[in-house]
Design a protein around this motif. Structure first.
Motif, PDB file in Angstrom:
ATOM      1  N   LYS A 160       0.893  -1.330   0.051  1.00 32.80           N
ATOM      2  CA  LYS A 160      -0.438  -0.247  -0.050  1.00 32.80           C
ATOM      3  C   LYS A 160       0.391   1.445   0.448  1.00 32.80           C
ATOM      4  CE  LYS A 160      -3.948  -1.952   3.070  1.00 32.80           C
ATOM      5  NZ  LYS A 160      -5.041  -1.134   2.236  1.00 32.80           N
ATOM      6  N   SER A 161       2.055   0.746   0.617  1.00 33.50           N
ATOM      7  CA  SER A 161       2.380   2.411   1.018  1.00 33.50           C
ATOM      8  C   SER A 161       3.649   3.007  -0.704  1.00 33.50           C
ATOM      9  CB  SER A 161       3.984   2.067   2.332  1.00 33.50           C
ATOM     10  OG  SER A 161       4.773   1.131   1.368  1.00 33.50           O
ATOM     11  N   ARG A 162       3.826   1.956  -1.358  1.00 33.94           N
ATOM     12  CA  ARG A 162       4.201   2.236  -3.234  1.00 33.94           C
ATOM     13  C   ARG A 162       3.517   3.155  -4.261  1.00 33.94           C
ATOM     14  NH1 ARG A 162       8.872   2.234  -1.887  1.00 33.94           N
ATOM     15  NH2 ARG A 162       8.055   2.375   0.186  1.00 33.94           N
ATOM     16  N   MET A 163       2.151   3.689  -3.575  1.00 35.67           N
ATOM     17  CA  MET A 163       1.546   4.343  -4.143  1.00 35.67           C
ATOM     18  C   MET A 163       1.914   5.798  -3.874  1.00 35.67           C
ATOM     19  SD  MET A 163      -2.492   2.470  -3.630  1.00 35.67           S
ATOM     20  CE  MET A 163      -2.878   3.517  -5.629  1.00 35.67           C
ATOM     21  N   GLY A 164       2.253   6.623  -4.669  1.00 38.86           N
ATOM     22  CA  GLY A 164       2.158   8.027  -4.473  1.00 38.86           C
ATOM     23  C   GLY A 164       3.829   8.342  -4.188  1.00 38.86           C
ATOM     24  N   ASN A 165       4.266   9.752  -3.716  1.00 37.88           N
ATOM     25  CA  ASN A 165       4.996  10.482  -3.704  1.00 37.88           C
ATOM     26  C   ASN A 165       5.428  10.222  -2.142  1.00 37.88           C
ATOM     27  OD1 ASN A 165       6.449   9.366  -6.064  1.00 37.88           O
ATOM     28  ND2 ASN A 165       6.320  11.402  -7.406  1.00 37.88           N
ATOM     29  N   ASN A 166       4.391  10.566  -1.114  1.00 39.89           N
ATOM     30  CA  ASN A 166       4.264  11.271  -0.058  1.00 39.89           C
ATOM     31  C   ASN A 166       4.462   9.568   1.284  1.00 39.89           C
ATOM     32  OD1 ASN A 166       1.986   9.910  -0.584  1.00 39.89           O
ATOM     33  ND2 ASN A 166       0.439  11.161   0.752  1.00 39.89           N
ATOM     34  N   GLU A 167       5.063   9.621   1.847  1.00 42.51           N
ATOM     35  CA  GLU A 167       4.839   9.327   2.901  1.00 42.51           C
ATOM     36  C   GLU A 167       4.250   8.583   4.227  1.00 42.51           C
ATOM     37  OE1 GLU A 167       8.791  11.196   4.822  1.00 42.51           O
ATOM     38  OE2 GLU A 167       9.963  10.045   3.583  1.00 42.51           O
ATOM     39  N   LYS A 168       4.176   7.443   4.384  1.00 39.66           N
ATOM     40  CA  LYS A 168       3.045   7.444   4.924  1.00 39.66           C
ATOM     41  C   LYS A 168       3.431   6.321   6.741  1.00 39.66           C
ATOM     42  CE  LYS A 168       0.756   6.588   0.629  1.00 39.66           C
ATOM     43  NZ  LYS A 168       1.962   6.943  -0.157  1.00 39.66           N
ATOM     44  N   LYS A 176      -5.782  -2.234  23.083  1.00 39.68           N
ATOM     45  CA  LYS A 176      -4.912  -1.135  24.590  1.00 39.68           C
ATOM     46  C   LYS A 176      -3.285  -1.480  23.854  1.00 39.68           C
ATOM     47  CE  LYS A 176      -7.832  -0.357  27.775  1.00 39.68           C
ATOM     48  NZ  LYS A 176      -8.598   1.539  26.892  1.00 39.68           N
ATOM     49  N   TYR A 177      -3.254  -2.580  22.402  1.00 41.49           N
ATOM     50  CA  TYR A 177      -2.158  -1.949  22.046  1.00 41.49           C
ATOM     51  C   TYR A 177      -2.394  -1.116  20.455  1.00 41.49           C
ATOM     52  CZ  TYR A 177      -0.190  -5.756  25.340  1.00 41.49           C
ATOM     53  OH  TYR A 177      -0.237  -6.215  26.714  1.00 41.49           O
ATOM     54  N   LEU A 178      -0.861  -0.494  20.318  1.00 42.73           N
ATOM     55  CA  LEU A 178      -0.807  -0.025  19.159  1.00 42.73           C
ATOM     56  C   LEU A 178       0.078  -0.022  18.041  1.00 42.73           C
ATOM     57  CD1 LEU A 178      -2.612   3.253  18.531  1.00 42.73           C
ATOM     58  CD2 LEU A 178      -0.593   3.844  19.431  1.00 42.73           C
ATOM     59  N   ASP A 179      -0.073  -0.238  16.857  1.00 42.36           N
ATOM     60  CA  ASP A 179       1.150  -1.016  15.645  1.00 42.36           C
ATOM     61  C   ASP A 179       1.400  -0.072  15.330  1.00 42.36           C
ATOM     62  OD1 ASP A 179       1.100  -3.433  16.873  1.00 42.36           O
ATOM     63  OD2 ASP A 179      -0.545  -4.108  15.817  1.00 42.36           O
ATOM     64  N   ILE A 180       2.705   1.373  15.088  1.00 45.11           N
ATOM     65  CA  ILE A 180       3.123   1.748  14.703  1.00 45.11           C
ATOM     66  C   ILE A 180       3.922   1.424  13.217  1.00 45.11           C
ATOM     67  CG2 ILE A 180       3.249   4.698  14.415  1.00 45.11           C
ATOM     68  CD1 ILE A 180       2.466   4.874  16.559  1.00 45.11           C
ATOM     69  N   ILE A 181       3.856   1.734  12.029  1.00 44.91           N
ATOM     70  CA  ILE A 181       4.498   0.919  10.823  1.00 44.91           C
ATOM     71  C   ILE A 181       4.783   2.254  10.158  1.00 44.91           C
ATOM     72  CG2 ILE A 181       4.907  -0.645   9.570  1.00 44.91           C
ATOM     73  CD1 ILE A 181       2.904  -2.319  10.843  1.00 44.91           C
ATOM     74  N   CYS A 182       5.763   3.087   9.887  1.00 48.29           N
ATOM     75  CA  CYS A 182       5.874   4.027   8.685  1.00 48.29           C
ATOM     76  C   CYS A 182       6.971   4.263   7.786  1.00 48.29           C
ATOM     77  CB  CYS A 182       6.309   5.072   9.643  1.00 48.29           C
ATOM     78  SG  CYS A 182       5.212   5.282  11.143  1.00 48.29           S
ATOM     79  N   PHE A 183       6.821   4.503   6.723  1.00 49.01           N
ATOM     80  CA  PHE A 183       7.320   3.917   5.099  1.00 49.01           C
ATOM     81  C   PHE A 183       7.424   5.402   4.863  1.00 49.01           C
ATOM     82  CE2 PHE A 183       5.039   0.028   5.599  1.00 49.01           C
ATOM     83  CZ  PHE A 183       5.586  -0.944   5.487  1.00 49.01           C
ATOM     84  N   GLY A 184       8.949   5.493   4.768  1.00 46.44           N
ATOM     85  CA  GLY A 184       9.503   6.466   3.059  1.00 46.44           C
ATOM     86  C   GLY A 184       9.167   5.613   1.513  1.00 46.44           C
ATOM     87  N   LYS A 185      10.519   6.590   1.680  1.00 42.67           N
ATOM     88  CA  LYS A 185      10.343   6.527  -0.034  1.00 42.67           C
ATOM     89  C   LYS A 185      11.193   5.502  -0.227  1.00 42.67           C
ATOM     90  CE  LYS A 185       9.952  11.593  -1.837  1.00 42.67           C
ATOM     91  NZ  LYS A 185       8.896  12.193  -0.266  1.00 42.67           N
ATOM     92  N   LYS A 186      12.803   6.082   0.587  1.00 44.31           N
ATOM     93  CA  LYS A 186      13.261   3.878   0.709  1.00 44.31           C
ATOM     94  C   LYS A 186      12.761   2.569   1.088  1.00 44.31           C
ATOM     95  CE  LYS A 186      17.285   7.479   0.042  1.00 44.31           C
ATOM     96  NZ  LYS A 186      18.562   7.791   0.164  1.00 44.31           N
ATOM     97  N   GLY A 187      11.554   3.157   1.871  1.00 50.50           N
ATOM     98  CA  GLY A 187      10.841   1.271   2.413  1.00 50.50           C
ATOM     99  C   GLY A 187      10.314   1.557   4.035  1.00 50.50           C
ATOM    100  N   LEU A 188      11.064   0.665   5.075  1.00 56.53           N
ATOM    101  CA  LEU A 188      10.540   0.725   6.144  1.00 56.53           C
ATOM    102  C   LEU A 188      11.173   1.975   6.658  1.00 56.53           C
ATOM    103  CD1 LEU A 188       8.383  -0.570   7.833  1.00 56.53           C
ATOM    104  CD2 LEU A 188       9.985  -2.130   8.794  1.00 56.53           C
ATOM    105  N   LEU A 189      10.309   2.826   7.636  1.00 57.30           N
ATOM    106  CA  LEU A 189      11.148   3.373   8.232  1.00 57.30           C
ATOM    107  C   LEU A 189      11.287   3.003  10.152  1.00 57.30           C
ATOM    108  CD1 LEU A 189       9.801   7.190   7.115  1.00 57.30           C
ATOM    109  CD2 LEU A 189      12.400   6.126   6.728  1.00 57.30           C
TER     110      LEU A 189
END
Length: 276
Positions: A160-168, A176-189
């Protein structure tokens, strides 16, 4: 001992056509079974273990009193919710050196160390599991695929993160648990799990990670999955600071499995889609 009287009966024929997915949570267990070829075949069950009781003892009691778990399934996935994990670039090729690297991150641990190879992200996820629990899983289930619960999320959201040029940023909210996963132009951050008591704390974790990664408030995006009642509270808070906040699209193929998938842990139900 698990009180099974409150669970609906799980009934299947030809278990060799079904996929069994088990999520070992810190305070209990969740499992589901479904036939990929049959719509509305998804069935699930969960149990909270007694507070203070040995986890392995509770797990053994639950499994042996639930014969549906011991059938010869087509495939068995087991997800482990653990805060002992670390990511390593695939170029590192940790085979043979996994123990050294993991124990550097978690000195003094006696865990069995496992690794998930995340092909799309080009990384390994190294994580620890209690050695006795690991032995129980291997002798109880037929060739189980044991995964850290962040592994399928990282692989699924990568596409999903590969669509567009913005970061996600992808946020999965689960009891009560929160998973946060972030992607930039070069992949997983970044990929991490946070435990929280109040939804304001959850919003704080989201906004703090956003700030640390220097994401753009106007053009970068937050996508949310997980429990709807918690999302409804968190979304208005973070929308005060971030313009693009939206629900992640629920996969159509999962909805065909049955409406109960909407209430299941998201990491568990997407696991068969990730080819792990």
């Amino acid at each position: 001992m698990a009180d099974l009287s409150k669970h609906k009966q799980i009934e299947i024929e030809h278990p060799g056509q079904y996929i069994l997915s088990i999520r070992l949570e810190k305070a209990g267990i969740y499992f589901s079974i479904y036939n990929p070829s049959v719509n509305n075949s998804f069935q699930a069950c969960s149990e909270k273990f007694p507070a203070g009781e040995d986890y392995l003892h509770s797990l053994e009691n639950f499994v042996y009193e639930y014969p549906e778990l011991l059938q010869p399934y087509k495939k068995v996935y087991i997800l482990l919710q653990s805060n002992k994990f670390t990511f390593v670039p695939r170029d590192f090729e940790p085979s043979g050196e996994t123990d050294i690297y993991y124990r550097y991150c978690f000195p003094g641990t006696s865990d069995r160390i496992l690794e998930n190879r995340l092909e799309q992200n080009g990384i390994y996820n190294l994580f620890g599991i209690d050695d006795d629990i690991y032995a129980f899983l291997l002798r109880t289930f037929d060739l189980p695929v044991i995964l850290h619960h962040l592994s399928p999320l990282c692989e699924y959201f990568y596409t999903k993160s590969r669509m567009g040029n913005n970061e996600k940023m992808y946020v999965n909210i689960e009891n009560k648990y929160l998973d946060i996963i972030c992607f930039g132009k070069k992949g997983l951050l970044l990929a991490n799990t946070f435990e929280y008591e109040h939804t304001n704390d959850a919003a704080y974790y989201i906004l703090n990670v956003w700030k640390q990664l220097n994401f753009d408030q106007q053009k970068d995006e937050v996508h949310l999955t997980g429990k709807n009642e918690q999302k409804k509270i968190i979304v208005p808070i973070i929308q005060e600071y971030i313009s693009c906040v939206m629900p992640s699209i629920f996969p159509a193929q999962l909805f065909k499995m049955g409406k109960d998938t909407l209430n299941a842990p998201f990491d568990l139900i997407i696991t068969p889609l990730c080819e792990l």
